[in-house]
Design an enzyme around this catalytic site. Sequence first.
Site, PDB file in Angstrom:
ATOM      1  N   GLY A  38       0.848  -1.183   0.000  1.00 54.84           N
ATOM      2  CA  GLY A  38       0.000   0.000   0.000  1.00 54.84           C
ATOM      3  C   GLY A  38       0.882   1.230   0.000  1.00 54.84           C
ATOM      4  N   THR A  39       0.366   2.311  -0.559  1.00 50.19           N
ATOM      5  CA  THR A  39       1.225   3.485  -0.690  1.00 50.19           C
ATOM      6  C   THR A  39       0.726   4.677   0.120  1.00 50.19           C
ATOM      7  OG1 THR A  39       0.147   3.850  -2.830  1.00 50.19           O
ATOM      8  CG2 THR A  39       2.285   2.798  -2.861  1.00 50.19           C
ATOM      9  N   THR A  40       0.129   5.684  -0.499  1.00 57.98           N
ATOM     10  CA  THR A  40       0.039   6.991   0.131  1.00 57.98           C
ATOM     11  C   THR A  40      -1.213   7.186   0.993  1.00 57.98           C
ATOM     12  OG1 THR A  40       1.223   7.832  -1.790  1.00 57.98           O
ATOM     13  CG2 THR A  40       0.234   9.451  -0.330  1.00 57.98           C
TER      14      THR A  40
END
Length: 266
Positions: A38-40
């Site tokens: 998962g990123t931002t």
Amino acid sequence: MVPGTSSFADFLAGQSPELLPARRTVPQGHAGDLAPHGTTIVAATFPGGVVMAGDRRATMGNIIAQRDIEKVFPADEYSCVGIAGSAGLAVELVRLFQTELEHYEKIEGTTLSMDGKANRLAGLIRGNLGMAMQGLAVVPLFAGFDLVSSQGRIFSYDVTGGRYEETAFHSVGSGSLFARGSLKKLYREDLSESECVTAIVQALYDAADDDSATGGPDLTRRIFPVVQVITAEGGRRLAETEVADIADSVIAGRMNRPDGPAAALT
């Protein structure tokens, strides 16, 4: 286990330690590229509450592993947590954290304070250090409404469980640098709830504009950020249609100004 302990994680460690995410044995080596990430995640406060939002993309190396992953979850009635890092492990940690808070409330008859919740999450992250050293790091962002001080609060963490309270806004994940840069220009202390949500959607758009691992609003599939708003009345997830309307207005503005709204010089 000490009878009546308020920590579900301690209870689980004493009874079935193999069920804890961090206690599972994995082969030696670096496993970071083998699992979706998962990123931002972005959070910002406004008078009367706090907003947290996350993009919907998960990556595995240079591949888009999932386009509609959810990365922002309610922790309890007055707090939420957003995940960055190894997605599967992060979701398990969030579920354990949710159970930890629910268990404490049932045993003690009251909810943990905001600082208590932040400290409990720090302990769970610290327990995952072994996995983090093999590339399976989990670095969440925690936010909520403090009923004592009547304000929104944001906490960030490092992989060792270090806990840091942030002021006004913060972001974690691969696009966090760009999201924070965007909010530095857009954030004001007197933002309304709707303005705060719009600023966060703008920040996620800027992150996606410069970071390939962050997904922007997907107009063809109608996939938009998950947005959680927490006030004195509790937490709620904004309806998909409401977020879509905000995202559509942001994109419409970008058609005339691709780099986003200009901030005042003074």
